[in-house]
Scaffold this motif. Structure first.
Motif, PDB file in Angstrom:
ATOM      1  N   PHE A  45       3.115   6.034 -15.880  1.00 44.56           N
ATOM      2  CA  PHE A  45       3.683   6.586 -14.645  1.00 44.56           C
ATOM      3  C   PHE A  45       4.126   5.466 -13.703  1.00 44.56           C
ATOM      4  O   PHE A  45       5.166   5.577 -13.048  1.00 44.56           O
ATOM      5  N   ALA A  46       3.341   4.386 -13.622  1.00 47.61           N
ATOM      6  CA  ALA A  46       3.711   3.272 -12.753  1.00 47.61           C
ATOM      7  C   ALA A  46       5.026   2.650 -13.207  1.00 47.61           C
ATOM      8  O   ALA A  46       5.878   2.285 -12.385  1.00 47.61           O
ATOM      9  N   PHE A  47       5.195   2.544 -14.512  1.00 47.26           N
ATOM     10  CA  PHE A  47       6.438   1.981 -15.051  1.00 47.26           C
ATOM     11  C   PHE A  47       7.626   2.882 -14.703  1.00 47.26           C
ATOM     12  O   PHE A  47       8.672   2.406 -14.228  1.00 47.26           O
ATOM     13  N   MET A  48       7.474   4.195 -14.911  1.00 45.35           N
ATOM     14  CA  MET A  48       8.573   5.123 -14.619  1.00 45.35           C
ATOM     15  C   MET A  48       8.904   5.156 -13.132  1.00 45.35           C
ATOM     16  O   MET A  48      10.085   5.098 -12.746  1.00 45.35           O
ATOM     17  N   GLY A  60       2.005  -2.853  -7.480  1.00 43.76           N
ATOM     18  CA  GLY A  60       1.611  -1.978  -6.390  1.00 43.76           C
ATOM     19  C   GLY A  60       1.533  -0.528  -6.821  1.00 43.76           C
ATOM     20  O   GLY A  60       0.603   0.205  -6.457  1.00 43.76           O
ATOM     21  N   THR A  61       2.495  -0.094  -7.627  1.00 43.78           N
ATOM     22  CA  THR A  61       2.498   1.287  -8.111  1.00 43.78           C
ATOM     23  C   THR A  61       1.345   1.521  -9.078  1.00 43.78           C
ATOM     24  O   THR A  61       0.718   2.595  -9.068  1.00 43.78           O
ATOM     25  N   LEU A  62       1.039   0.530  -9.910  1.00 50.54           N
ATOM     26  CA  LEU A  62      -0.086   0.657 -10.829  1.00 50.54           C
ATOM     27  C   LEU A  62      -1.398   0.785 -10.067  1.00 50.54           C
ATOM     28  O   LEU A  62      -2.246   1.623 -10.406  1.00 50.54           O
ATOM     29  N   LEU A  63      -1.567  -0.014  -9.025  1.00 53.78           N
ATOM     30  CA  LEU A  63      -2.774   0.101  -8.194  1.00 53.78           C
ATOM     31  C   LEU A  63      -2.833   1.467  -7.517  1.00 53.78           C
ATOM     32  O   LEU A  63      -3.909   2.056  -7.390  1.00 53.78           O
ATOM     33  N   ALA A  64      -1.688   1.979  -7.090  1.00 55.35           N
ATOM     34  CA  ALA A  64      -1.645   3.274  -6.414  1.00 55.35           C
ATOM     35  C   ALA A  64      -2.006   4.412  -7.360  1.00 55.35           C
ATOM     36  O   ALA A  64      -2.563   5.430  -6.932  1.00 55.35           O
ATOM     37  N   TYR A  65      -1.698   4.253  -8.649  1.00 51.09           N
ATOM     38  CA  TYR A  65      -1.934   5.319  -9.628  1.00 51.09           C
ATOM     39  C   TYR A  65      -3.216   5.119 -10.441  1.00 51.09           C
ATOM     40  O   TYR A  65      -3.577   6.003 -11.223  1.00 51.09           O
ATOM     41  N   LEU A  76      -2.574   5.268   0.923  1.00 48.79           N
ATOM     42  CA  LEU A  76      -2.027   6.613   1.061  1.00 48.79           C
ATOM     43  C   LEU A  76      -2.048   7.363  -0.265  1.00 48.79           C
ATOM     44  O   LEU A  76      -2.418   8.547  -0.320  1.00 48.79           O
ATOM     45  N   HIS A  77      -1.681   6.703  -1.339  1.00 49.45           N
ATOM     46  CA  HIS A  77      -1.655   7.355  -2.652  1.00 49.45           C
ATOM     47  C   HIS A  77      -3.049   7.780  -3.107  1.00 49.45           C
ATOM     48  O   HIS A  77      -3.230   8.861  -3.669  1.00 49.45           O
ATOM     49  N   HIS A  78      -4.032   6.940  -2.838  1.00 47.03           N
ATOM     50  CA  HIS A  78      -5.388   7.285  -3.277  1.00 47.03           C
ATOM     51  C   HIS A  78      -5.987   8.414  -2.443  1.00 47.03           C
ATOM     52  O   HIS A  78      -6.715   9.265  -2.979  1.00 47.03           O
TER      53      HIS A  78
END
Length: 350
Positions: free
Chosen positions: A280-283, A294-299, A323-325
């Protein structure tokens, strides 16, 4: 004679600090966090009399919240529209992650439906244990599975980031700030952010109130230009030791054989969860153009405080990750109860 609670607390801090120092000595990434977590986890496995009292986490979480607030700047909100894409993707991420993990726990772990269901949810340890127990699940197993999930995600994530991106993570996780970098005025603003923030968080019943309240107040102080205090690295190191020790101590008073079984089972589920997180972070990063790390940490399905601390240590866009968490935990808590109420068990006939 049983060891007094305060003596157990001092022993735990000592073990956690020793673990941090050992990891620091060997130049491991995020040394103080991972070292404390590993050594206290090993101490629990060896049945050492470790314990982190309930009063230890709130003040340290509030300290972390005030630290997170120092990373806010007007530039943070320039990308807020892009964040909406990744926030929307959380719904699909939770569904995918929970589905594959649920099947894993039913097929490999041989869990019953409620235990597998609430163990598979990627977030909300206390809430999932409570909901699972109320609906007939194995309360102890759900608790241990979620504790192991947080332990393994926090343990694996820094090394995963290094191996995937090639970016080396320092043992301290951030640039060094000396102790004399903060004066009495800065210390006063920091204390005010913690005290007022906790009061606001409790009064408004915010999710992760001890983290969010101080973070919001600290962010407000920095965004308004009232203060630009930075906390010395020793504060961040102490926060990492406390949080790491708390994560490791979640296995205390559990039979070693059960700990090993849970960790072995959770390793497989963590591989699945992090694989889904990476996909998901890659997409999302390809769609939005935002940074992959950053997206990987968020997910990544770790604890809010733990993931936020890693983001702060790595200099990642902290508001984005926090915010994501928060949204992930809220979606999991609200959605899991609603979905379970449908009483659908795909393995019922087996």
């Amino acid at each position: 004679m049983a060891m007094p609670a305060f003596a157990k607390f001092l022993l735990t801090i000592s073990v956690g600090s020793l673990g941090g120092w050992v990891m620091w000595h060997f130049h491991m990434p995020l040394a103080w966090l991972l070292g404390a977590m590993i050594f206290c986890g090993a101490g629990a496995l060896l049945r050492m009399p470790l314990a982190m009292p309930k009063f230890a986490r709130p003040p340290m979480t509030a300290t972390i919240g005030a630290m997170l607030g120092t990373s806010f700047s007007p530039a943070v909100f320039e990308h807020f529209r892009i964040w909406m894409v990744s926030l929307g993707g959380l719904v699909f991420f939770i569904a995918a992650a929970a589905s594959v993990t649920y099947v894993y726990f039913r097929k490999v772990g041989k869990f019953d439906h409620p235990t597998a269901f609430f163990s598979a949810m990627p977030g909300g340890l206390v809430e999932m244990v409570t909901l699972g127990a109320e609906r007939g699940g194995d309360e102890r197993m759900i608790s241990l599975i979620h504790a192991a999930r947080i332990f393994l995600v926090v343990l694996c994530l820094p090394f995963l980031i290094q191996s995937v991106t090639g970016h080396a993570i320092s043992r301290s996780g951030s640039s060094y700030v000396p102790l004399d970098a903060i004066d009495l005025r800065d210390l006063g603003w920091f204390v005010a952010a913690v005290v007022v923030g906790v009061g606001i968080g409790v009064a408004l019943r915010l999710p992760a109130r001890y983290l969010l309240g101080p973070m919001v107040v600290s962010a407000g102080l920095h965004l308004s230009g009232i203060t630009d205090f930075l906390l010395p690295s020793v504060f961040l190191g102490a926060a990492q030791v406390i949080i790491g020790s708390i994560v490791g101590c979640r296995f205390v008073n559990t039979p070693p054989a059960l700990i090993l079984r849970v960790l072995k089972l959770s390793f497989g589920s963590t591989v699945l969860l992090l694989s889904v997180s990476m996909a998901f972070a890659f997409m999302i990063s390809r769609i939005t153009g935002d940074q992959f790390v950053g997206t990987l940490l968020a997910y990544s399905p770790g604890g809010v405080a733990e993931m936020s601390l890693i983001a702060l240590s790595l200099g990642i866009e902290v508001p984005f990750v926090v915010l994501h968490h928060i949204v992930r935990v809220l979606l999991v808590v609200a959605g899991s109860a609603a979905v379970f109420a449908l009483k659908y068990d795909p393995f019922k006939s087996e």
